[in-house]
Write a protein that holds these residues in place. Structure first.
Motif, PDB file in Angstrom:
ATOM      1  N   SER A  95       0.832  -1.210   0.000  1.00  0.00           N
ATOM      2  CA  SER A  95       0.000   0.000   0.000  1.00  0.00           C
ATOM      3  C   SER A  95       0.861   1.252   0.000  1.00  0.00           C
ATOM      4  O   SER A  95       0.439   2.320  -0.420  1.00  0.00           O
ATOM      5  N   LYS A  96       2.115   1.110   0.508  1.00  0.00           N
ATOM      6  CA  LYS A  96       3.020   2.258   0.454  1.00  0.00           C
ATOM      7  C   LYS A  96       3.433   2.567  -0.973  1.00  0.00           C
ATOM      8  O   LYS A  96       4.122   3.543  -1.238  1.00  0.00           O
ATOM      9  N   GLY A  97       3.086   1.624  -1.898  1.00  0.00           N
ATOM     10  CA  GLY A  97       3.393   1.858  -3.293  1.00  0.00           C
ATOM     11  C   GLY A  97       4.688   1.245  -3.758  1.00  0.00           C
ATOM     12  O   GLY A  97       5.175   1.559  -4.841  1.00  0.00           O
ATOM     13  N   LEU A  98       5.270   0.388  -2.895  1.00  0.00           N
ATOM     14  CA  LEU A  98       6.491  -0.271  -3.343  1.00  0.00           C
ATOM     15  C   LEU A  98       6.155  -1.233  -4.469  1.00  0.00           C
ATOM     16  O   LEU A  98       5.066  -1.807  -4.526  1.00  0.00           O
ATOM     17  N   SER A  99       7.150  -1.441  -5.349  1.00  0.00           N
ATOM     18  CA  SER A  99       6.883  -2.304  -6.503  1.00  0.00           C
ATOM     19  C   SER A  99       6.768  -3.753  -6.036  1.00  0.00           C
ATOM     20  O   SER A  99       7.312  -4.147  -5.000  1.00  0.00           O
ATOM     21  N   GLU A 100       6.096  -4.527  -6.830  1.00  0.00           N
ATOM     22  CA  GLU A 100       5.888  -5.953  -6.555  1.00  0.00           C
ATOM     23  C   GLU A 100       7.224  -6.668  -6.307  1.00  0.00           C
ATOM     24  O   GLU A 100       7.376  -7.448  -5.407  1.00  0.00           O
ATOM     25  N   ARG A 101       8.192  -6.299  -7.159  1.00  0.00           N
ATOM     26  CA  ARG A 101       9.504  -6.935  -7.091  1.00  0.00           C
ATOM     27  C   ARG A 101      10.171  -6.682  -5.734  1.00  0.00           C
ATOM     28  O   ARG A 101      10.629  -7.609  -5.077  1.00  0.00           O
ATOM     29  N   VAL A 102      10.186  -5.436  -5.327  1.00  0.00           N
ATOM     30  CA  VAL A 102      10.836  -5.085  -4.065  1.00  0.00           C
ATOM     31  C   VAL A 102      10.132  -5.782  -2.910  1.00  0.00           C
ATOM     32  O   VAL A 102      10.770  -6.342  -2.008  1.00  0.00           O
ATOM     33  N   VAL A 103       8.828  -5.798  -2.968  1.00  0.00           N
ATOM     34  CA  VAL A 103       8.068  -6.415  -1.886  1.00  0.00           C
ATOM     35  C   VAL A 103       8.411  -7.896  -1.798  1.00  0.00           C
ATOM     36  O   VAL A 103       8.738  -8.427  -0.736  1.00  0.00           O
ATOM     37  N   THR A 104       8.372  -8.542  -2.947  1.00  0.00           N
ATOM     38  CA  THR A 104       8.597  -9.983  -2.954  1.00  0.00           C
ATOM     39  C   THR A 104      10.010 -10.325  -2.499  1.00  0.00           C
ATOM     40  O   THR A 104      10.211 -11.152  -1.617  1.00  0.00           O
ATOM     41  N   TYR A 105      10.983  -9.667  -3.105  1.00  0.00           N
ATOM     42  CA  TYR A 105      12.350 -10.107  -2.854  1.00  0.00           C
ATOM     43  C   TYR A 105      12.962  -9.498  -1.607  1.00  0.00           C
ATOM     44  O   TYR A 105      13.738 -10.143  -0.930  1.00  0.00           O
ATOM     45  N   LYS A 106      12.625  -8.256  -1.296  1.00  0.00           N
ATOM     46  CA  LYS A 106      13.281  -7.641  -0.149  1.00  0.00           C
ATOM     47  C   LYS A 106      12.540  -7.945   1.157  1.00  0.00           C
ATOM     48  O   LYS A 106      13.137  -8.313   2.156  1.00  0.00           O
ATOM     49  N   HIS A 107      11.242  -7.817   1.114  1.00  0.00           N
ATOM     50  CA  HIS A 107      10.495  -7.963   2.357  1.00  0.00           C
ATOM     51  C   HIS A 107      10.042  -9.390   2.607  1.00  0.00           C
ATOM     52  O   HIS A 107      10.219  -9.920   3.706  1.00  0.00           O
ATOM     53  N   ALA A 108       9.477 -10.021   1.588  1.00  0.00           N
ATOM     54  CA  ALA A 108       8.896 -11.346   1.816  1.00  0.00           C
ATOM     55  C   ALA A 108       9.959 -12.432   1.900  1.00  0.00           C
ATOM     56  O   ALA A 108       9.968 -13.234   2.824  1.00  0.00           O
ATOM     57  N   LEU A 109      10.880 -12.382   0.946  1.00  0.00           N
ATOM     58  CA  LEU A 109      11.844 -13.482   0.846  1.00  0.00           C
ATOM     59  C   LEU A 109      12.667 -13.637   2.122  1.00  0.00           C
ATOM     60  O   LEU A 109      12.868 -14.733   2.627  1.00  0.00           O
ATOM     61  N   ARG A 110      13.089 -12.509   2.667  1.00  0.00           N
ATOM     62  CA  ARG A 110      13.972 -12.587   3.818  1.00  0.00           C
ATOM     63  C   ARG A 110      13.288 -13.260   5.006  1.00  0.00           C
ATOM     64  O   ARG A 110      13.909 -14.010   5.756  1.00  0.00           O
ATOM     65  N   ASN A 111      12.012 -13.021   5.145  1.00  0.00           N
ATOM     66  CA  ASN A 111      11.288 -13.658   6.228  1.00  0.00           C
ATOM     67  C   ASN A 111      10.913 -15.094   5.904  1.00  0.00           C
ATOM     68  O   ASN A 111      10.918 -15.962   6.769  1.00  0.00           O
ATOM     69  N   ALA A 112      10.593 -15.298   4.620  1.00  0.00           N
ATOM     70  CA  ALA A 112      10.104 -16.621   4.250  1.00  0.00           C
ATOM     71  C   ALA A 112      11.209 -17.665   4.224  1.00  0.00           C
ATOM     72  O   ALA A 112      10.956 -18.856   4.323  1.00  0.00           O
ATOM     73  N   ILE A 113      12.465 -17.212   4.129  1.00  0.00           N
ATOM     74  CA  ILE A 113      13.557 -18.170   3.954  1.00  0.00           C
ATOM     75  C   ILE A 113      13.969 -18.845   5.270  1.00  0.00           C
ATOM     76  O   ILE A 113      14.698 -19.836   5.277  1.00  0.00           O
ATOM     77  N   LEU A 114      13.448 -18.338   6.382  1.00  0.00           N
ATOM     78  CA  LEU A 114      13.863 -18.879   7.683  1.00  0.00           C
ATOM     79  C   LEU A 114      13.693 -20.399   7.822  1.00  0.00           C
ATOM     80  O   LEU A 114      14.624 -21.071   8.267  1.00  0.00           O
ATOM     81  N   PRO A 115      12.537 -20.954   7.455  1.00  0.00           N
ATOM     82  CA  PRO A 115      12.417 -22.420   7.587  1.00  0.00           C
ATOM     83  C   PRO A 115      13.471 -23.152   6.761  1.00  0.00           C
ATOM     84  O   PRO A 115      13.962 -24.208   7.176  1.00  0.00           O
ATOM     85  N   VAL A 116      13.841 -22.572   5.617  1.00  0.00           N
ATOM     86  CA  VAL A 116      14.858 -23.214   4.786  1.00  0.00           C
ATOM     87  C   VAL A 116      16.203 -23.196   5.508  1.00  0.00           C
ATOM     88  O   VAL A 116      16.944 -24.178   5.497  1.00  0.00           O
ATOM     89  N   VAL A 117      16.505 -22.089   6.170  1.00  0.00           N
ATOM     90  CA  VAL A 117      17.762 -22.003   6.898  1.00  0.00           C
ATOM     91  C   VAL A 117      17.793 -23.050   8.010  1.00  0.00           C
ATOM     92  O   VAL A 117      18.791 -23.740   8.208  1.00  0.00           O
ATOM     93  N   SER A 118      16.683 -23.220   8.686  1.00  0.00           N
ATOM     94  CA  SER A 118      16.700 -24.206   9.770  1.00  0.00           C
ATOM     95  C   SER A 118      16.784 -25.626   9.213  1.00  0.00           C
ATOM     96  O   SER A 118      17.181 -26.547   9.910  1.00  0.00           O
TER      97      SER A 118
END
Lengths: 311, 572
Positions: A209-232
């Motif tokens: 909603s802040k207007g960030l692009s889809e790409r930034v949202v997916t890779y910068k915000h989502a990916l970093r959080n979503a990768i945790l189970p993979v790290v464990s």
């Protein structure tokens, strides 16, 4: 932090002690010995060998010798490969397993994460279904079948890659892919579900909603959080890859440590059993420690030291 | 606490892993050894095989021209456990040692013993003293001359009780005083081997031993260079300057578990005969992989004796005519435990032995043209064994024996029998076939009992079985290999069967100097054995292999050995 580390290392030593003990008991309990062969030895020669290798000593003495050997990492010579030091065997075999393992881990993580993210972004669309079909196949096809199929397609039919052995980079490709398939599929599934979960979180909506692009949202915000189970999953992954390499090493004729680990048990090659077990255990315990430390780096919300360390 | 439960879980997992690993896995190949013998296999070149491929005719048409590149690639499957001639005790090590070392004698491609390091030898009239004259031009790879002392040193080293790893020391026990020195603490000076001078070696035997010359070609009898080796305990662990050899080939490199490279030895006394320049020995454990490497031309040879062909590939290889088969001096058998009911009864044993359809097993299960065995000594040693002592698949007689046996035991019908074997696809297939035959022909329930190799040997030695599969391969070309096996309980005789008469005949044969009379005595012993049937022989082994058409003069011996000394690659 230091206190935390020391504590963890203390637990590692305790675990090692337990592992060595259990291995010793199982090893001694298993029927047969290192000198058993279809061609039975004369009793006198067998007695001499038992004496020379200290098998006539009381069991607790043997146990303490083993314990000391294990913690000084000096296991003595192999029984099967007469005179070859166990440490030397590990030293020469491990580099093969390491290269193979690292390549497989690299393939599994990079393609697994990619596939998972694609699936999540394309949730319930064609891409998702494709990725998940691949993932299910990868999980259900055993690595030795995968190896045979790869060998047939690339080495025999297309003749672009060598069938077996481990001499150049080209030789490593097929075994690494075969070894990576199952973890790759697992990571893809893990990544997909965690990514879908994260993408539906409020902060992602905020970001959008802040207007960030889809790409930034997916890779910068989502990916970093979503990768945790993979790290464990990395800890168990290292173990799966290293110990699971036995079959792959056999099929591709690679002189790695995985086969040494399994074959030593069949041979009742006590010193090699102990050596490889301790070596793999140390590797495993430390890789888990590293993963836990990495965890804190990736996700600041998790403080490994928060309980006692900080104040 | 979180970490604690983690580590506990891991420990358990690891322990489970070890346990699981112990339940599966490979069985070591049936032990087998020794050099070449009996060149009765067809040379691939002159093969009369009418189904021969076009390449075949082409190769013979181009004559005996040597290929420019004399590099031979072969798979030896595993790391040789030891390349020390005194410590080696397995085929893989043997396959390497035969090429890089040489004993007093060597077995040539016609299967005859011929002079090797020894230029000539004299035998005393009582056949007890052998005097070997070593070649003047026999040299070690570092230039030292090969001396009689090197032999004396090597043999006495093996017989030294302080050197515990010498599993095969008993191969030397035909020498006077050898067993006493190794096992009873007698002085090594009393061992009957003396270097009279630099080039003369005198050997005194315990008893006249007709196969002694064959034995001197075996790797336990190889010399080692005393000057280099004395005091160096680990000279044979790696290929270094101290790894000094005297055979037709030199070992150039040994990448453990990976590859061994042999090069022609230009200083070898008979170097003119040796044609191959390089031999690459790969260590690929997987049979299917090595077969694929053969098909793609990376290997020039696949299958016995250094490798094995996958069971499932045999029928198609046989159908397209590419499979070579030659006899191997060995017998596959089911041992009966003669101490437990019902196999303590000879008639029951006979009933079970006769009720097996051996022809059926070799035709449709193993499919390697094995010879059905109704005798103990393989036909490559005694031709008479092709006939055997009873009729194969004689169900009628088997039923009669069963009835008599049951009466003697006072039983109405047989209880369920257990049939044990060690984990292997082939053993399982044979056991299932036999289970079916016994059930149909004798009406007896048979349970199959499969155990991992080490566990299996343990149960067999403990007498913890009713019938169990075993195999035996000859060390040298003599019937005594098989007859001697059952001389007394223990060792490799798992049947608990003993016979004084049988044992006496063996002892009698040891002092008999006339070969025909000796054979008569041993035949008599075999007849006694086959009358009592403590084992049910199934088949006599064969070698099965594939080779490229341009590989010439490479023979697989009935003893499972292979010699590259005479081999060469023809022009394609």
């Amino acid at each position: 932090m230091v206190k935390y580390l020391l504590k963890r290392i203390g637990y590692i030593i305790l675990s090692l002690f337990l592992i060595v003990t259990v291995t010793f008991i199982l090893m001694k309990a298993a029927p047969g010995g290192p000198f058993a062969s279809e061609r039975a030895l004369t009793p006198a020669i067998e007695a001499q060998m038992n004496e020379a290798y200290g098998f006539n000593d009381p069991i607790h003495e043997q146990y303490f010798t083993y314990l000391i050997n294990a913690f000084t990492f000096d296991f003595g010579p192999s029984f099967k490969y007469v005179g070859q030091e166990v440490t030397e065997i590990i030293g020469r075999s491990f580099p093969y397993s390491l290269i193979l393992g690292l390549e497989a881990i690299f393939i599994a993580i990079s393609f697994g994460v990619l596939l998972g993210v694609l699936a999540a972004v394309q949730h319930n669309k064609f891409g998702d279904y494709m990725a998940m079909v691949i993932a299910v196949l990868g999980i259900s096809v055993p690595s030795f079948i995968m190896a045979a199929v790869l060998q047939y397609i690339f080495a025999i039919y297309l003749q672009v890659l060598p069938i077996a052995r481990f001499e150049s980079f080209a030789h490593t490709i097929l075994p690494a892919i075969a070894l990576a398939t199952t973890p790759l599929a697992f990571i893809a599934r893990l990544m997909r579900s965690s990514m879908i979960d994260v993408l539906n979180r409020d902060y992602i909506k905020t970001a959008k909603s802040k207007g960030l692009s889809e790409r930034v949202v997916t890779y910068k915000h989502a990916l970093r959080n979503a990768i945790l189970p993979v790290v464990s999953y990395l800890g168990p992954l290292v173990v799966t890859i290293l110990t699971g390499s036995f079959v792959i090493e056999k099929i591709f004729g690679i002189p790695g440590l995985g086969s040494e680990f399994v074959v030593s048990v069949t041979n009742r090659d006590y010193t090699v059993i102990m050596g490889t077990t301790v070596f793999f255990s140390v590797l495993l315990l430390f890789s888990i420690l590293i993963v836990d430390l990495l965890y804190g780096l990736i996700d600041p919300r998790i403080k490994v030291t928060s309980k006692e360390g900080d104040k | 606490m979180k970490w604690k439960s983690w580590s506990l879980l891991l420990t358990l997992l690891l322990a489970l892993g070890v346990l699981l690993a112990a339940c599966s896995g490979d069985e070591p190949a049936e032990s087998e050894d020794d050099g070449t013998e009996e060149g009765n296999t067809e040379e691939p070149a002159e093969s009369e095989d009418t189904e021969g491929t076009e390449e075949d005719t082409e190769a013979s048409a181009s004559g005996d021209g040597l290929a420019a590149d004399q590099t031979f690639d072969i798979n030896i499957r595993t790391e040789p456990p030891s390349l020390h001639p005194g410590l080696a005790s397995d085929t893989t090590s043997g396959a390497v040692l035969y090429q890089i070392f040489e004993g007093l004698m060597r077995i040539n491609q016609d299967g005859e013993v011929e002079e090797a390091m020894a230029e000539s030898y004299d035998v005393s009239d009582d056949l007890l003293t052998y005097t070997f004259h070593i070649r003047e031009d026999a040299v070690w790879s570092n230039g030292d001359p090969v001396t009689a002392g090197d032999f004396e040193y090597a043999w006495k080293w093996v017989l030294n009780p302080d050197n515990a790893d010498t599993d095969y020391a008993y191969q030397l026990y035909v020498i006077k005083g050898a067993q006493a020195a190794k096992e009873e603490g007698a002085s090594s000076d009393d061992i009957g081997v003396t270097a009279i001078d630099e080039k003369t070696l005198e050997v005194i035997l315990e008893q006249p031993t007709p196969y002694f010359l064959d034995l001197t070609a075996f790797y336990t009898y190889y010399p080692v260079n005393q000057k280099v080796v004395e005091g160096a305990t680990d000279w044979a662990l790696n290929v270094t300057d101290t790894y000094v050899t005297n055979g037709p080939f030199l070992i150039e490199s040994w990448a453990h578990k990976d590859q061994i490279v042999l090069k022609k030895n230009p200083e070898y006394w008979d170097a003119d005969t040796v044609k191959l320049e390089t031999i690459n020995m790969y260590m690929i454990d997987d049979e299917n992989t090595s077969l694929e490497m053969f098909n793609s031309g990376e290997l020039d040879w696949a299958g016995d004796p250094t490798d094995a062909l996958p069971l499932s590939a045999i029928p198609s290889l046989k159908a397209d005519g590419s499979l070579n088969i030659s006899p191997l001096a060995g017998v596959y058998y089911y041992a009966f435990n003669t101490e437990v009911e019902p196999f303590n009864n000879v008639n029951i044993r006979k009933a079970f032995a006769l009720a097996i359809n051996r022809e059926g097993i070799v035709q449709s299960v193993t499919q390697r043209e094995e010879i059905p065995a109704m005798a103990l000594v393989p036909p490559s040693i005694w031709e008479e064994s092709e006939e055997g002592y009873f009729k194969d698949n004689d169900v009628e007689t088997a039923k009669e024996y069963l009835a008599t046996g049951l009466e003697e035991l006072g039983l109405e019908e047989l209880p369920a029998i257990s049939l044990s074997y060690n984990t292997s696809e082939a053993h399982a297939a044979i056991a299932q076939a036999v289970q079916d035959m016994w059930r149909q022909n004798l009406g007896v329930e048979v349970t199959l009992n499969n155990e991992e190799w080490n566990v299996y040997l343990d149960s067999m030695s403990a007498g913890n079985f009713q019938t169990g599969r075993m195999g035996w391969l000859a060390d040298f070309n003599d019937a005594i290999n098989f007859i001697e096996l059952f001389q007394s309980v223990g060792g490799n005789n798992y049947t608990n069967w003993e016979s004084e008469e049988y044992s006496n005949l063996i002892e009698q044969s040891r002092t008999e100097t006339d070969p025909d009379a000796r054979k008569e005595i041993l035949r008599e012993a075999e007849a006694i054995f086959m009358e009592d049937l403590p084992i049910a022989p199934i088949y006599f082994y064969t070698n099965a292999w594939l080779s490229k058409d341009f590989v010439k003069d490479l023979e697989v011996s009935p003893l499972g050995g292979v010699q590259f000394k005479w081999a060469y690659l023809a022009e394609e």
